[in-house]
Design a protein around this motif. Structure first.
Motif, mmCIF file in Angstrom:
data_model
loop_
_atom_site.group_PDB
_atom_site.id
_atom_site.type_symbol
_atom_site.label_atom_id
_atom_site.label_comp_id
_atom_site.label_asym_id
_atom_site.label_seq_id
_atom_site.Cartn_x
_atom_site.Cartn_y
_atom_site.Cartn_z
ATOM 1 N N GLU A 238 14.223 18.372 11.300
ATOM 2 C CA GLU A 238 13.711 17.160 10.649
ATOM 3 C C GLU A 238 13.215 16.149 11.674
ATOM 4 O O GLU A 238 12.159 15.534 11.515
ATOM 5 C CB GLU A 238 14.825 16.558 9.785
ATOM 6 C CG GLU A 238 14.463 15.246 9.099
ATOM 7 C CD GLU A 238 14.944 14.014 9.865
ATOM 8 O OE1 GLU A 238 14.455 12.909 9.569
ATOM 9 O OE2 GLU A 238 15.799 14.163 10.770
ATOM 10 N N ARG B 216 9.317 14.998 11.921
ATOM 11 C CA ARG B 216 8.985 13.590 11.741
ATOM 12 C C ARG B 216 8.222 13.050 12.942
ATOM 13 O O ARG B 216 7.272 12.271 12.793
ATOM 14 C CB ARG B 216 10.255 12.763 11.510
ATOM 15 C CG ARG B 216 10.819 12.889 10.109
ATOM 16 C CD ARG B 216 12.024 11.993 9.907
ATOM 17 N NE ARG B 216 11.692 10.579 9.975
ATOM 18 C CZ ARG B 216 12.593 9.604 9.870
ATOM 19 N NH1 ARG B 216 13.891 9.913 9.709
ATOM 20 N NH2 ARG B 216 12.233 8.346 9.936
ATOM 21 N N LEU C 271 12.065 21.070 4.360
ATOM 22 C CA LEU C 271 12.888 19.941 4.796
ATOM 23 C C LEU C 271 12.983 18.857 3.729
ATOM 24 O O LEU C 271 14.005 18.187 3.598
ATOM 25 C CB LEU C 271 12.317 19.348 6.084
ATOM 26 C CG LEU C 271 12.519 20.172 7.352
ATOM 27 C CD1 LEU C 271 11.687 19.617 8.499
ATOM 28 C CD2 LEU C 271 13.994 20.201 7.737
ATOM 29 N N SER C 272 11.919 18.686 2.952
ATOM 30 C CA SER C 272 11.916 17.660 1.912
ATOM 31 C C SER C 272 12.488 18.155 0.592
ATOM 32 O O SER C 272 12.515 17.416 -0.392
ATOM 33 C CB SER C 272 10.487 17.143 1.694
ATOM 34 O OG SER C 272 9.644 18.189 1.227
#
Length: 227
Positions: free
Chosen positions: A143, A147, A204-205
């Motif tokens: 993550e 990001r 990841l989301s």
């Protein structure tokens, strides 16, 4: 904390497209164009950079993107904060460099254990699925790296290009052919790379399951079968 008397200028990461061992078939892997060669680091500088990356990786693995604070990285790596910023001007630069190191680790694994499928598309799908599972074991680290890539602006362009080149090289190594890739293969590699990144973001989301990620990777890899 120790600090060099004259800290080096921000040393860019080494080129992403490193030579790769040939797969089990004995064919030399194709490669992307080599990135410009950076001035070599001294042994002391290289060790300092490794400490910084190890510290940032550990912080991200424990707490994700927000847990990586530059002051804590400097303290953990035993460098002055100013020295850290000379190596990595921002947290985004640092975490993109961490992702590049993770991809190089995956390349080493593929060298040691090449994909077993005979055709290029299944070989690529197997390799990228293996890479995804490696990131899946450290979801907070994944993550943080994703990001950072999402936040990267033009100032991080060179580092992002190295991550893209390393991902593309991972795919080309999995193909296992001799000679340079064709134009259609290069186009397919770009689309496969984008699919891999998008699938990672979706997982990841929470918008994609592991099974869906695997299916998407196999679908994208079949682009290599097109003329």
């Amino acid at each position: 904390m120790p600090s060099p008397s004259s800290p080096p200028p921000a040393p860019p990461a080494p080129p992403a497209s490193t030579p790769s061992a040939a797969p089990s078939s004995g064919a030399a892997p194709a490669s992307l164009p080599a990135a410009p060669t950076a001035p070599p680091l001294t042994a002391r500088q290289a060790e300092r950079r490794r400490r910084i990356l190890r510290t940032a990786t550990a912080l991200a693995a424990r707490g994700g993107y927000d847990a990586v604070q530059m002051r804590e990285v400097a303290e953990g790596a035993q460098v002055a904060l100013g020295t850290l910023y000379r190596y990595f001007p921002s947290k985004v630069h640092l975490l993109v460099a961490v992702m590049l190191e993770q991809l190089r680790g995956l390349q080493e694994q593929v060298r040691r254990h090449p994909p077993t499928e005979r055709e290029p598309a299944p070989r690529v799908a197997e390799t990228l699925t293996r890479a995804f599972h490696a990131l899946q074991r450290e979801p907070l680290l994944a993550e943080a790296m994703v990001r950072a890539l999402s936040f990267a602006d033009r100032s991080v362009g060179a580092e992002v290009d190295q991550v893209s080149a390393a991902t593309g090289q991972l795919i080309l190594d999995a193909i296992g052919q001799s000679g340079p890739p064709t134009g259609s293969q290069r186009a397919a590699v770009r689309v496969i790379e984008h699919t891999w990144h998008a699938a990672l973001v979706a997982w990841l989301s929470g918008r994609a399951s592991i099974a869906e990620v695997r299916a998407d990777l196999h679908t994208a890899a079949r682009l290599l079968e097109l003329p």
